[in-house]
Design a protein around this motif. Structure first.
Motif, PDB file in Angstrom:
ATOM      1  N   LEU A  78       0.834  -1.207   0.000  1.00  0.00           N
ATOM      2  CA  LEU A  78       0.000   0.000   0.000  1.00  0.00           C
ATOM      3  C   LEU A  78       0.865   1.253   0.000  1.00  0.00           C
ATOM      4  O   LEU A  78       0.564   2.231  -0.693  1.00  0.00           O
ATOM      5  N   GLY A  79       1.938   1.232   0.784  1.00  0.00           N
ATOM      6  CA  GLY A  79       2.857   2.371   0.794  1.00  0.00           C
ATOM      7  C   GLY A  79       3.507   2.578  -0.556  1.00  0.00           C
ATOM      8  O   GLY A  79       3.714   3.711  -0.999  1.00  0.00           O
ATOM      9  N   GLY A  80       3.834   1.473  -1.237  1.00  0.00           N
ATOM     10  CA  GLY A  80       4.416   1.597  -2.569  1.00  0.00           C
ATOM     11  C   GLY A  80       3.439   2.182  -3.565  1.00  0.00           C
ATOM     12  O   GLY A  80       3.818   2.964  -4.448  1.00  0.00           O
ATOM     13  N   ALA A  81       2.147   1.823  -3.421  1.00  0.00           N
ATOM     14  CA  ALA A  81       1.130   2.359  -4.325  1.00  0.00           C
ATOM     15  C   ALA A  81       1.037   3.877  -4.228  1.00  0.00           C
ATOM     16  O   ALA A  81       0.671   4.542  -5.202  1.00  0.00           O
ATOM     17  N   PHE A  82       1.374   4.425  -3.051  1.00  0.00           N
ATOM     18  CA  PHE A  82       1.315   5.875  -2.879  1.00  0.00           C
ATOM     19  C   PHE A  82       2.218   6.591  -3.885  1.00  0.00           C
ATOM     20  O   PHE A  82       1.866   7.659  -4.391  1.00  0.00           O
ATOM     21  N   PHE A  83       3.373   5.998  -4.174  1.00  0.00           N
ATOM     22  CA  PHE A  83       4.326   6.650  -5.073  1.00  0.00           C
ATOM     23  C   PHE A  83       3.743   6.849  -6.473  1.00  0.00           C
ATOM     24  O   PHE A  83       3.914   7.915  -7.072  1.00  0.00           O
ATOM     25  N   THR A  84       3.072   5.833  -6.999  1.00  0.00           N
ATOM     26  CA  THR A  84       2.627   5.902  -8.397  1.00  0.00           C
ATOM     27  C   THR A  84       1.151   6.256  -8.571  1.00  0.00           C
ATOM     28  O   THR A  84       0.743   6.664  -9.655  1.00  0.00           O
ATOM     29  N   LEU A  85       0.359   6.096  -7.526  1.00  0.00           N
ATOM     30  CA  LEU A  85      -1.067   6.413  -7.643  1.00  0.00           C
ATOM     31  C   LEU A  85      -1.446   7.736  -6.989  1.00  0.00           C
ATOM     32  O   LEU A  85      -2.582   8.178  -7.119  1.00  0.00           O
ATOM     33  N   VAL A  86      -0.495   8.363  -6.295  1.00  0.00           N
ATOM     34  CA  VAL A  86      -0.795   9.629  -5.615  1.00  0.00           C
ATOM     35  C   VAL A  86       0.245  10.696  -5.899  1.00  0.00           C
ATOM     36  O   VAL A  86      -0.060  11.769  -6.421  1.00  0.00           O
ATOM     37  N   SER A  87       1.494  10.417  -5.555  1.00  0.00           N
ATOM     38  CA  SER A  87       2.499  11.494  -5.554  1.00  0.00           C
ATOM     39  C   SER A  87       3.222  11.673  -6.878  1.00  0.00           C
ATOM     40  O   SER A  87       3.734  12.758  -7.160  1.00  0.00           O
ATOM     41  N   SER A  88       3.306  10.635  -7.702  1.00  0.00           N
ATOM     42  CA  SER A  88       4.076  10.723  -8.948  1.00  0.00           C
ATOM     43  C   SER A  88       3.201  10.335 -10.133  1.00  0.00           C
ATOM     44  O   SER A  88       2.221   9.611  -9.982  1.00  0.00           O
ATOM     45  N   GLY A  89       3.601  10.802 -11.305  1.00  0.00           N
ATOM     46  CA  GLY A  89       2.803  10.528 -12.494  1.00  0.00           C
ATOM     47  C   GLY A  89       3.045   9.171 -13.102  1.00  0.00           C
ATOM     48  O   GLY A  89       2.250   8.695 -13.906  1.00  0.00           O
ATOM     49  N   SER A  90       4.147   8.516 -12.718  1.00  0.00           N
ATOM     50  CA  SER A  90       4.482   7.226 -13.321  1.00  0.00           C
ATOM     51  C   SER A  90       5.548   6.546 -12.468  1.00  0.00           C
ATOM     52  O   SER A  90       6.093   7.138 -11.531  1.00  0.00           O
ATOM     53  N   PHE A  91       5.861   5.315 -12.842  1.00  0.00           N
ATOM     54  CA  PHE A  91       6.922   4.583 -12.151  1.00  0.00           C
ATOM     55  C   PHE A  91       8.268   4.949 -12.757  1.00  0.00           C
ATOM     56  O   PHE A  91       8.400   5.129 -13.962  1.00  0.00           O
ATOM     57  N   SER A  92       9.284   5.037 -11.919  1.00  0.00           N
ATOM     58  CA  SER A  92      10.653   5.259 -12.396  1.00  0.00           C
ATOM     59  C   SER A  92      11.604   4.387 -11.588  1.00  0.00           C
ATOM     60  O   SER A  92      11.259   3.914 -10.500  1.00  0.00           O
ATOM     61  N   LYS A  93      12.785   4.189 -12.117  1.00  0.00           N
ATOM     62  CA  LYS A  93      13.768   3.318 -11.471  1.00  0.00           C
ATOM     63  C   LYS A  93      14.075   3.793 -10.044  1.00  0.00           C
ATOM     64  O   LYS A  93      14.311   4.978  -9.809  1.00  0.00           O
ATOM     65  N   GLU A  94      14.088   2.841  -9.119  1.00  0.00           N
ATOM     66  CA  GLU A  94      14.505   3.078  -7.730  1.00  0.00           C
ATOM     67  C   GLU A  94      13.839   4.316  -7.132  1.00  0.00           C
ATOM     68  O   GLU A  94      14.468   5.084  -6.402  1.00  0.00           O
ATOM     69  N   MET A  95      12.559   4.501  -7.437  1.00  0.00           N
ATOM     70  CA  MET A  95      11.884   5.719  -7.012  1.00  0.00           C
ATOM     71  C   MET A  95      11.640   5.773  -5.504  1.00  0.00           C
ATOM     72  O   MET A  95      11.356   6.849  -4.966  1.00  0.00           O
ATOM     73  N   THR A  96      11.768   4.658  -4.810  1.00  0.00           N
ATOM     74  CA  THR A  96      11.598   4.689  -3.350  1.00  0.00           C
ATOM     75  C   THR A  96      12.795   5.316  -2.648  1.00  0.00           C
ATOM     76  O   THR A  96      12.670   5.778  -1.511  1.00  0.00           O
ATOM     77  N   ALA A  97      13.945   5.328  -3.290  1.00  0.00           N
ATOM     78  CA  ALA A  97      15.130   6.082  -2.832  1.00  0.00           C
ATOM     79  C   ALA A  97      15.501   5.810  -1.377  1.00  0.00           C
ATOM     80  O   ALA A  97      15.791   6.721  -0.607  1.00  0.00           O
ATOM     81  N   GLY A  98      15.482   4.556  -0.977  1.00  0.00           N
ATOM     82  CA  GLY A  98      15.924   4.201   0.367  1.00  0.00           C
ATOM     83  C   GLY A  98      14.924   4.448   1.471  1.00  0.00           C
ATOM     84  O   GLY A  98      15.259   4.330   2.653  1.00  0.00           O
ATOM     85  N   GLN A  99      13.673   4.772   1.127  1.00  0.00           N
ATOM     86  CA  GLN A  99      12.703   5.082   2.177  1.00  0.00           C
ATOM     87  C   GLN A  99      12.309   3.850   2.989  1.00  0.00           C
ATOM     88  O   GLN A  99      11.832   3.984   4.125  1.00  0.00           O
ATOM     89  N   GLY A 100      12.520   2.670   2.433  1.00  0.00           N
ATOM     90  CA  GLY A 100      12.263   1.460   3.212  1.00  0.00           C
ATOM     91  C   GLY A 100      13.172   1.355   4.415  1.00  0.00           C
ATOM     92  O   GLY A 100      12.773   0.883   5.489  1.00  0.00           O
ATOM     93  N   PHE A 101      14.412   1.829   4.272  1.00  0.00           N
ATOM     94  CA  PHE A 101      15.352   1.783   5.390  1.00  0.00           C
ATOM     95  C   PHE A 101      15.024   2.859   6.428  1.00  0.00           C
ATOM     96  O   PHE A 101      15.219   2.664   7.630  1.00  0.00           O
ATOM     97  N   ILE A 102      14.529   4.012   5.968  1.00  0.00           N
ATOM     98  CA  ILE A 102      14.084   5.039   6.911  1.00  0.00           C
ATOM     99  C   ILE A 102      12.851   4.538   7.670  1.00  0.00           C
ATOM    100  O   ILE A 102      12.695   4.806   8.872  1.00  0.00           O
ATOM    101  N   ALA A 103      11.974   3.790   6.980  1.00  0.00           N
ATOM    102  CA  ALA A 103      10.813   3.194   7.650  1.00  0.00           C
ATOM    103  C   ALA A 103      11.263   2.213   8.726  1.00  0.00           C
ATOM    104  O   ALA A 103      10.659   2.128   9.808  1.00  0.00           O
ATOM    105  N   LEU A 104      12.332   1.490   8.445  1.00  0.00           N
ATOM    106  CA  LEU A 104      12.882   0.571   9.438  1.00  0.00           C
ATOM    107  C   LEU A 104      13.397   1.342  10.653  1.00  0.00           C
ATOM    108  O   LEU A 104      13.220   0.913  11.804  1.00  0.00           O
TER     109      LEU A 104
END
Length: 427
Positions: free
Chosen positions: A327-353
């Motif tokens: 669900l968090g990943g869906a936020f990137f492409t269905l809310v905040s960005s217009g499309s998918f791009s390479k490595e668009m999460t930019a390390g946010q999974g580690f900040i979530a940790l």
């Protein structure tokens, strides 16, 4: 001659293990605050706008004297650091409110100082907070995924991969069907699949959970980058043009000053975030299911003894966590960005940790920790526009510096679930 009986003496004194990392870090930061925010304050007035033009109740801007409040904040920080040193010396541990209070005051002091030192000494505070909420949404979902896994004994280092897989699947699913809801379901399925792979290797094949998580992150990053280059890039209209969720504004509530527009003017993903935080907290700490999950994470042998299927619980929780991260990943492409791009999460999974650890494995704590990191990320963008004396290189590092300081310096003595990361082999 009378016999003398020697009775062995048993000492009831317990050794106290003191963790000096957090109080020392607070002391260093308090001295820096005293020097920068107090002694070296710019002596100007920082202005913080509060109300939008559409708010039902208009509140005046908050004007803050940087000299006065710089000293007030610095003294509070010194007092909190002194209290942390005292309680560590006396009890060996500091209360969690001390770290949270120190973080809040330090951020407020930094904000007053940096805005007062900027070329434009005013900022729209409500917009800054709103942007922080927006940037924190995937962090919150990611940290909740970690909470679900670790409470059952599975360390989820693969949050980054789950977010990225969710973002990719949401973009493709929504693009093909023209429905953001299908994209949302695809994102949850992709995150769940990554969680299932993690569970299979960690539970069935007893592979080190940290290693599996790192490998999954690399695998998902490589796979999505390959598919993006080979499929999405050349067929963007078909596979990478997701339909976005519309914002849902709740009348009356959205007109409440400061937080109304932030909390009640969200997309469905934002509202699902609130539901997930409250729902997971309630399920973990107020239900029989949550008691069983926490028992598995703390003492799996004892849980097995009373009839709880340890590995089944771990499988399910890891998969649930993967779906939440999706669900968090869906936020990137269905809310905040217009499309998918390479490595668009930019390390946010580690900040979530990191938010999971700072929040002490509690959904509510992880929520506020993720907001802190989201605030740091948004502040980076705002300060780069305002023109501040802070070097641009430091602004780029700001979210990660805050993450390191919060987890390594302010979290204090914190113990996660005792069996987290330990495989359970029955018999």
């Amino acid at each position: 001659m009378s016999a003398v009986t020697l009775e062995p003496t048993v000492s009831t004194h317990k050794a106290v293990i003191r963790n000096w990392g957090a109080p020392i870090a607070m002391a260093v930061l308090a001295l820096i605050a005293l020097l920068v925010f107090g002694i070296r304050n710019p002596g100007t007035t920082a202005s913080f706008g509060i109300s939008n033009a559409n708010d039902a109740i208009q509140l005046p801007a908050l004007n803050v004297n940087t000299a006065l409040w710089g000293w007030i904040f610095s003294i509070i920080l010194v007092a909190l650091a002194a209290y942390a040193l005292y309680t560590t010396a006396k009890k060996g541990i500091i209360s969690s409110w001390v770290g949270w209070g120190f973080a809040f005051v330090f951020v407020a002091a930094f904000l007053v100082w940096v805005i007062g030192s900027a070329n434009t000494t005013s900022v729209f505070l409500t917009g800054l907070i709103a942007g922080s909420f927006t940037l924190a949404v995937p962090l919150i979902f990611g940290s909740l995924s970690g909470v679900l896994g670790e409470r059952a004994g599975i360390v989820n280092i693969a949050i980054e991969g789950q977010l990225l897989a969710g973002a990719f699947a949401a973009a493709v699913g929504s693009s093909i069907t023209g429905s953001p809801w299908v994209g949302l379901i695809c994102a949850m399925a992709a995150g769940l699949l990554v969680g299932l792979v993690l569970a299979v290797f960690a539970i069935k094949y007893v592979v080190d959970q940290i290693i599996v998580g790192v490998v999954l992150n690399v695998l998902v990053t490589g796979l999505t980058s390959f598919l993006f280059s080979q499929v999405l890039a050349d067929n963007a209209e078909t596979f990478n043009s997701p339909v976005h969720f519309e914002t849902i504004r709740i009348p009356v509530l959205a007109d409440i000053p400061i937080f109304g527009n932030i909390l009640f003017n969200q997309t469905i993903v934002g509202y699902l975030m609130y539901v997930a935080v409250i729902g997971i907290w309630y399920a973990l700490f107020k239900t029989k299911w949550g008691l069983r999950v926490r028992a598995v994470g703390e003492h799996p042998t004892a849980a097995d003894t009373v009839g709880i299927n340890v590995n089944r619980t771990r499988y399910l929780n890891t998969m649930y966590g993967g779906a939440v991260a999706g669900l968090g990943g869906a936020f990137f492409t269905l809310v905040s960005s217009g499309s998918f791009s390479k490595e668009m999460t930019a390390g946010q999974g580690f900040i979530a940790l990191a938010a999971l650890i700072f929040g002490r494995w509690n959904p509510i704590g992880a929520f506020f920790a993720a907001l802190l990191f989201g605030f740091a990320t948004n502040l980076q963008f705002v300060l780069s526009i305002l023109g501040t004396p802070v070097p641009s290189q430091f602004l780029i590092m700001l979210p990660y510096v805050v993450t390191i300081v919060a987890v390594a310096g302010l979290v204090g003595k914190s113990r996660g679930p005792a069996a987290a990361g330990v495989a359970y082999v029955k018999g």
